[in-house]
Design an enzyme around this catalytic site. Structure first.
Site, short mmCIF file in Angstrom:
data_model
loop_
_atom_site.label_atom_id
_atom_site.label_comp_id
_atom_site.label_asym_id
_atom_site.label_seq_id
_atom_site.Cartn_x
_atom_site.Cartn_y
_atom_site.Cartn_z
N CYS A 147 0.85 -1.19 0.00
CA CYS A 147 0.00 0.00 0.00
C CYS A 147 0.89 1.24 0.00
O CYS A 147 1.75 1.40 0.87
CB CYS A 147 -0.89 -0.01 1.23
SG CYS A 147 -1.69 1.55 1.60
N HIS A 149 0.13 4.20 0.68
CA HIS A 149 -0.23 5.19 1.68
C HIS A 149 0.38 4.89 3.05
O HIS A 149 0.65 5.81 3.83
CB HIS A 149 -1.75 5.28 1.82
CG HIS A 149 -2.43 5.71 0.55
ND1 HIS A 149 -3.60 5.13 0.09
CD2 HIS A 149 -2.09 6.63 -0.36
CE1 HIS A 149 -3.96 5.70 -1.03
NE2 HIS A 149 -3.05 6.60 -1.35
#
Length: 256
Positions: A147, A149
Site C-alpha cells: 500500500c 499510503h
C-alpha cells in the site's frame, strides 16, 4: 487591476482530499490550458480522459530502477531504517537489531522489484498467432503488493480473462504481468487497471476482464482493524464492458 491583485487571482485553488479505498488522498488542482481567446478552456470529461490516457500508456513505461541502483541505494535505505528504529525507541546497536536495517532495506527492494522490470521484456517471444476466439481465464493468481499510503502489504488473488482476437499469450505471462505491477507501491484500483490495460495494449483482444480480491493490512492491523474485510476491484474493457452476457460468463467462471 494592479500586479499584486493579478497574481493573487492567478493562484490555483487549494488542494482537496478524496477518500480512496479507505485512505485520505490529496489531489492537486487541475489547471486548464487557455483557449485562443485567452479564457479558460473547460471541457466536460477532459480530466477523466487525461487520466485514462495516462493509465493506458503506463504499461509501456521503462524501468525506473536497475540492479546497479539497488546496490548504490542500499546503504542509504539501511541508514533510513536505522533512523526509524531509533525513532521508535529502539537501540539499533543491540544484538537482535544489528543487521535489521540492511535486511529491511534488501526486503523492501525485493517487495518493489516491479520497478526493475517492464512488460515488453516479459512478453518477448510469448505472443502467438492462433485461430482461437473463445474466452481464456487464469484465476487465483497470488498477489502481494505494498500500500503506497502506509507502506504495509495487501495480499490477495487476481482473476484474469480475455477474449482472443487471433492472438494468445503464454499463460504464465499473465501471472508475470501481475507480478510486475503488484511489486510496486500501489493502490488496488490502479493495479487492477494497469493489468487490464497491459493485456489490452499488447494482445489487442476483443475484451479483457480483471478482478482482484485482497485483504489490506492497513485495515486489518491498524485503523478500523476489521480482520475479515476484503476489497474487490474490477476492470472490464472491450466486450467485457459492452456485452453483459460476456461479463456475466467471466464473473461466473471465476467464482466456480
Amino acid at each position: 487591476m494592479d500586479h499584486a491583485k493579478q497574481k493573487q487571482s492567478e493562484k490555483p485553488p487549494p488542494y482537496s482530499t478524496d477518500s480512496v479505498n479507505g485512505h485520505m488522498e490529496e489531489r492537486a488542482p487541475v489547471l486548464k490550458s487557455p483557449n485562443r481567446t485567452g479564457g479558460p478552456q473547460v471541457v466536460p470529461g477532459e480530466e477523466t480522459r487525461s487520466h485514462t490516457s495516462t493509465v493506458m500508456e503506463s504499461w509501456k513505461e521503462e524501468r525506473t530502477r536497475s540492479i546497479e541502483d539497488n546496490e548504490m541505494n542500499l546503504p542509504g535505505i539501511a541508514a533510513a531504517y536505522t533512523s526509524i528504529l531509533r525513532g521508535l525507541g529502539e537501540d539499533p546497536l543491540r544484538q537482535g537489531l544489528l543487521k535489521t536495517p540492511r535486511r529491511a532495506a534488501t526486503a523492501m527492494q525485493f517487495f518493489t522489484k516491479g520497478y526493475q522490470e517492464k512488460i515488453s521484456d516479459v512478453l518477448n517471444n510469448a505472443i502467438f498467432d492462433e485461430d482461437h476466439d473463445e474466452m481464456v481465464i487464469v484465476k487465483d493468481i497470488d498477489m502481494f503488493s505494498m500500500c503506497e499510503h502506509h507502506l504495509v502489504p495487501f495480499i490477495g488473488k487476481v482473476h484474469i480473462g480475455y477474449l482472443p482476437n487471433k492472438r494468445v499469450v503464454g499463460l504464465s505471462k499473465l501471472a508475470r504481468i501481475v507480478e510486475i505491477y503488484s511489486r510496486r507501491l500501489q493502490v488496488q484500483e490502479r493495479l487492477t487497471k494497469q493489468i487490464a490495460v497491459a493485456i489490452t495494449e499488447s494482445l489487442q483482444p476483443s475484451g479483457v476482464g480483471v478482478v482482484i480480491e485482497a485483504s489490506h493490512m492497513c485495515m486489518v492491523m491498524r485503523g478500523v482493524q476489521k480482520m475479515n474485510s476484503k476489497t474487490v476491484t474490477s476492470t472490464m474493457l472491450g466486450v467485457f464492458r459492452e456485452d453483459p452476457k460476456t461479463r456475466e460468463e467471466f464473473l461466473k467462471l471465476i467464482k466456480n
